[in-house]
Enzyme design. Structure first.
Site, mmCIF file in Angstrom:
data_model
loop_
_atom_site.group_PDB
_atom_site.id
_atom_site.type_symbol
_atom_site.label_atom_id
_atom_site.label_comp_id
_atom_site.label_asym_id
_atom_site.label_seq_id
_atom_site.Cartn_x
_atom_site.Cartn_y
_atom_site.Cartn_z
ATOM 1 N N GLU A 1 0.803 -1.230 0.000
ATOM 2 C CA GLU A 1 0.000 0.000 0.000
ATOM 3 C C GLU A 1 0.835 1.279 0.000
ATOM 4 O O GLU A 1 0.770 2.075 0.959
ATOM 5 C CB GLU A 1 -0.956 0.010 1.201
ATOM 6 C CG GLU A 1 -1.939 -1.136 1.218
ATOM 7 C CD GLU A 1 -3.052 -0.968 2.261
ATOM 8 O OE1 GLU A 1 -3.047 0.021 3.004
ATOM 9 O OE2 GLU A 1 -3.943 -1.830 2.301
ATOM 10 N N GLU B 1 -5.107 -8.618 1.150
ATOM 11 C CA GLU B 1 -5.744 -8.277 2.435
ATOM 12 C C GLU B 1 -7.230 -8.087 2.223
ATOM 13 O O GLU B 1 -7.645 -7.456 1.247
ATOM 14 C CB GLU B 1 -5.193 -6.966 3.024
ATOM 15 C CG GLU B 1 -3.851 -7.079 3.683
ATOM 16 C CD GLU B 1 -3.382 -5.756 4.277
ATOM 17 O OE1 GLU B 1 -4.223 -4.933 4.687
ATOM 18 O OE2 GLU B 1 -2.160 -5.552 4.311
HETATM 19 C C1 FCB Z 1 -4.331 -1.923 5.602
HETATM 20 C C2 FCB Z 1 -2.944 -2.236 6.112
HETATM 21 C C3 FCB Z 1 -2.916 -3.270 7.209
HETATM 22 C C4 FCB Z 1 -4.064 -3.112 8.166
HETATM 23 C C5 FCB Z 1 -5.368 -2.993 7.427
HETATM 24 C C6 FCB Z 1 -6.581 -2.884 8.317
HETATM 25 O O1 FCB Z 1 -4.354 -0.648 5.053
HETATM 26 O O2 FCB Z 1 -2.136 -2.682 5.047
HETATM 27 O O3 FCB Z 1 -1.673 -3.208 7.834
HETATM 28 O O4 FCB Z 1 -3.834 -2.063 9.004
HETATM 29 O O5 FCB Z 1 -5.342 -1.907 6.556
#
Ligand code: FCB
Length: 474
Positions: free
Chosen positions: A174, A379
């Site tokens: 990210e 994620e």
């Molecule tokens: C993302 C991050 C991760 C976590 C989630 C909820 O942006 O990559 O580390 O904090 O959000």
């Protein structure tokens, strides 16, 4: 109906070799912040800045995976995980960000990787999940071009030490957050609030990705895969009115195309350059940078939580910015004229609307925009107000519903031809949720931070059943 008009038969559902995983990040779970030669990262510094992190929480101890990795890997094996996505701590591997590698730090990852492999779990390593060595920040951090070169050296060190056993490497997690929350709105480390610094950091992060990709390729054995994880936004215009469509174009540029165009096409989008021209002439982009940034990669990682609804600003009805990111200042450089609204739907404990269609929209867009690029959901998950009941159980039906809905969206995207190879649930464990400290629990395994006791929540058992079946129930 003619033969040509018949729909192409598709095999529905998750492929047999679909990767079922879970994700964490070093600063959020490792702890051992000052052990075995690790030096401070920008998050160690930021979390000590009064008011920066809720309750003054830090990652000093976190979920203590540094010491409890055996127990955690045993949990992963019980769940049936095929892969574990974790990150390496740069200041643990190369304290201070320059100079020699730290053998004691690398030894931790050696032990973790060996433990994973002994349990048949594939390690998937991210090199940068936001923990820049503080010394590099002191020299300008991501606004300093040199940081990209230091990153490539660190990538080479890690690949040489662990490349014989780690098959998938992600350069950055990210970079939007690193650049725009870290240097724009200042709600993440290093806490700077300058839109020009944010755009400069953005470019240097992408340069680090490109240089890091090259460094990984030369140190890794043939067949190892290199990837990049982006938090792309599923941008939705409020209406079809031209002004709303233009707001959506602007934010699609600053969230998505500002990454996808340079990485996959070797150019920055003309409209983003024009939108930000009032801030910078982008002279930090040097000849050859875009060729470096667009080196081929083997897959793209997508992190998705909630969609982004935007419309034209309405001076008659000013509304708070609801883009999911806290803080008084906007992280979006040049978002003049744009307002962010909440999507419909129930909300998680982060206040993020639950909307699985956004994940489907993103995956099918990438199927169309990046033909032939394998995708990973690196994620996806949700925070809720979890607690241990008197019997010691943690019932989290909202999280199960969230996961079910989003995995169904992934399955639908796969059925519709999106080349999604795997899914990494965020997160294996409750952990340090950045500016929210320990107040937000994303884990499918509950962590009692006082005792470090791990308790699988109902969602963990549910996920284990999904993994076993290779499909969703029902
Ligand atoms: C993302 C991050 C991760 C976590 C989630 C909820 O942006 O990559 O580390 O904090 O959000």
């Amino acid at each position: 109906m003619t033969v040509e008009a018949l729909p192409t038969p598709v095999r529905a559902g998750f492929p047999a070799d679909f990767v079922w995983g879970a994700a964490t990040a070093a600063y959020q779970i490792e702890g051992a912040a000052a052990l075995d030669g690790r030096t401070a990262s920008i998050w160690d510094t930021f979390s000590r800045t009064p008011g920066a992190v809720r309750n003054g929480d830090t990652g000093d101890i976190a979920a203590d995976q540094y010491h409890r990795y055996r127990e955690d890997v045993a949990l992963m094996a019980e769940l049936g995980l095929g892969a574990y996505r974790f990150s390496l701590s740069w200041p643990r591997v190369r304290p201070g960000g320059r100079g020699p590698a730290n053998r004691a730090g690398l030894d931790f990852y050696d032990r973790l990787v060996d433990e994973l492999l002994a349990h048949g779990i594939a390690p998937v390593a991210t090199l940068y999940h936001w923990d820049l060595p503080q010394e590099l920040e002191d020299r300008g951090g991501w606004t300093d071009r040199d940081t990209a070169h230091r990153f490539a050296e660190y990538a080479a060190i890690a690949a040489e030490a662990l490349g014989d056993r780690i098959g998938t490497w992600t350069t950055l997690n990210e970079p939007w957050c690193s650049a725009f929350l870290g240097y724009g709105s200042g709600v993440h480390a290093p806490g700077r609030t300058d839109p020009v610094a944010a755009l400069t950091a953005h470019h240097h992060l992408l340069l680090a990705h490109g240089l890091g990709t090259a460094a990984l390729r030369s140190a890794l054995p043939a067949g190892a895969e290199v990837s990049l994880t982006l938090n792309l936004a599923a941008v939705r215009p409020l209406s079809d009115a031209p002004a709303d469509l233009d707001a959506a174009r602007r934010i699609d540029g600053l969230a998505n195309r500002i990454f996808l165009d340079p990485v996959f096409h070797g150019r920055y989008p003309a409209d983003v350059l024009a939108d930000t021209r009032e801030l910078t002439d982008w002279s930090f982009v040097r000849d050859g940078d875009l060729a470096e940034i667009s080196r081929p990669i083997d897959s793209l990682g997508i992190n998705y939580y909630t969609p982004t609804v935007v419309g034209a600003d309405d001076p008659a009805a000013p509304a708070p910015r609801q883009d999911g990111h806290a803080g008084a200042l906007s992280p979006w450089p040049a978002d003049r004229g744009v307002r962010f609204l909440p999507a419909e739907g129930s909300r998680t404990a982060m206040g993020w609307p639950v909307d699985a269609d956004g994940l489907y929209e993103l995956l099918t867009r990438l199927r169309d925009d990046l033909p032939g690029v394998p995708l990973l959901v690196t994620e996806n998950g949700a925070a809720y107000e979890d607690y241990t009941d008197p019997s010691g159980a943690v019932h989290d039906p909202e999280r199960v519903a969230y996961l079910h809905g989003h995995l169904a969206a992934v399955r639908r995207a796969v059925t519709d031809g999106a080349p999604v190879r795997g899914y990494f649930l965020w997160s294996l464990l409750d952990n340090f949720e950045w500016a929210y400290g320990y107040s937000k629990r994303f884990g499918i395994v509950h962590v009692d931070f006082a005792s470090q006791r791990r308790t699988p929540k109902d969602s963990a058992r549910w996920y284990a059943r999904v993994i076993r079946a290779g499909d969703l129930p029902g």
